[in-house]
Write a protein that holds these residues in place. Structure first.
Motif, mmCIF file in Angstrom:
data_model
loop_
_atom_site.group_PDB
_atom_site.id
_atom_site.type_symbol
_atom_site.label_atom_id
_atom_site.label_comp_id
_atom_site.label_asym_id
_atom_site.label_seq_id
_atom_site.Cartn_x
_atom_site.Cartn_y
_atom_site.Cartn_z
ATOM 1 N N THR A 271 -24.324 -64.838 -88.564
ATOM 2 C CA THR A 271 -24.293 -65.885 -87.538
ATOM 3 C C THR A 271 -24.505 -65.287 -86.153
ATOM 4 O O THR A 271 -25.341 -65.769 -85.373
ATOM 5 N N GLN A 272 -23.759 -64.241 -85.827
ATOM 6 C CA GLN A 272 -23.846 -63.664 -84.493
ATOM 7 C C GLN A 272 -25.175 -62.955 -84.253
ATOM 8 O O GLN A 272 -25.732 -63.031 -83.144
ATOM 9 N N GLU B 53 -31.870 -65.328 -81.163
ATOM 10 C CA GLU B 53 -32.284 -66.568 -80.507
ATOM 11 C C GLU B 53 -32.066 -66.520 -78.999
ATOM 12 O O GLU B 53 -32.442 -67.451 -78.290
ATOM 13 N N GLY B 54 -31.445 -65.456 -78.491
ATOM 14 C CA GLY B 54 -31.184 -65.322 -77.062
ATOM 15 C C GLY B 54 -29.916 -66.022 -76.608
ATOM 16 O O GLY B 54 -29.710 -66.217 -75.408
ATOM 17 N N ASN B 55 -29.049 -66.398 -77.539
ATOM 18 C CA ASN B 55 -27.838 -67.140 -77.210
ATOM 19 C C ASN B 55 -26.571 -66.295 -77.281
ATOM 20 O O ASN B 55 -25.474 -66.837 -77.143
ATOM 21 N N ARG B 56 -26.683 -64.992 -77.509
ATOM 22 C CA ARG B 56 -25.504 -64.121 -77.590
ATOM 23 C C ARG B 56 -25.846 -62.774 -76.973
ATOM 24 O O ARG B 56 -26.880 -62.198 -77.264
ATOM 25 N N GLN B 57 -24.930 -62.290 -76.125
ATOM 26 C CA GLN B 57 -25.109 -60.981 -75.514
ATOM 27 C C GLN B 57 -24.052 -59.971 -75.945
ATOM 28 O O GLN B 57 -24.239 -58.769 -75.759
ATOM 29 N N GLU C 187 -33.649 -57.834 -74.619
ATOM 30 C CA GLU C 187 -32.488 -57.906 -73.728
ATOM 31 C C GLU C 187 -32.866 -57.873 -72.251
ATOM 32 O O GLU C 187 -32.011 -58.086 -71.396
ATOM 33 N N THR D 18 -28.032 -63.850 -85.623
ATOM 34 C CA THR D 18 -28.979 -64.950 -85.431
ATOM 35 C C THR D 18 -28.904 -65.461 -83.999
ATOM 36 O O THR D 18 -29.937 -65.669 -83.340
ATOM 37 N N GLU D 19 -27.698 -65.650 -83.490
ATOM 38 C CA GLU D 19 -27.523 -66.089 -82.100
ATOM 39 C C GLU D 19 -28.108 -65.063 -81.128
ATOM 40 O O GLU D 19 -28.758 -65.439 -80.141
ATOM 41 N N TYR D 20 -27.920 -63.790 -81.399
ATOM 42 C CA TYR D 20 -28.490 -62.720 -80.571
ATOM 43 C C TYR D 20 -30.015 -62.813 -80.556
ATOM 44 O O TYR D 20 -30.639 -62.789 -79.497
#
Length: 158
Positions: A48-49, A55-59, A149, A51-53
């Protein structure tokens, strides 16, 4: 008991492995790697995390990690997690952060043995001249991660 999974990414397939204490490996998959039929909360959270990374939604990552290594390797891997998203430091700077500028080769070696690709961001360590240097997943993947990033995504950093 070890649980494994395979995960597709923009640059290839990752192999994920967890034991009863947390994530033990995230690396590029080989042809011999297979996923176990069952999963775990650690594998699920990591997928999950990541995938979010992508997609640009997790740093940052909030995962239970259980990397296996020497005390010095563990120290280096903890320090790697202090490098902010979108930033890079040199191997020299890394050894200074560890409190021993003469430990640059040992720090670089521990960096190269990082078992948790991306989550422990060893890709954020570069040569002191700004060059891309060694990366177990290959320099093309390192370049992709650093550009992913980067605030200036439309420009190539390297």
């Amino acid at each position: 008991m070890t649980i494994t999974a395979l995960m597709s990414t923009p640059f290839g397939t990752l192999f994920l492995e967890a034991d009863e204490l947390g994530m033990t490996q995230i690396r590029m998959a080989t042809i011999a790697d297979v996923a176990t039929e069952n999963t775990s909360k650690y594998i699920d959270a990591t997928q999950t995390q990541l995938t979010e990374y992508f997609e640009g939604n997790r740093q940052t990552f909030d995962l239970c990690l259980h990397p296996i290594g020497t005390d010095f390797q563990q120290k280096v891997w903890r320090e790697l997690q202090n490098i902010p998203y979108g930033r890079a430091v040199s191997y020299l700077e890394m050894s200074k952060r560890l409190g021993n500028v003469k430990a640059i080769r040992a720090a670089a070696s521990a960096n190269g043995k990082n078992p948790l690709l991306i989550v422990i961001p060893c890709h954020r360590v570069i040569g002191k001249d700004g060059s891309l240097t060694g990366f177990t997943a290959g320099l093309a993947v390192k370049k992709w991660l650093l550009e992913h990033e980067s605030e200036a995504k439309q420009q190539s950093l390297f």
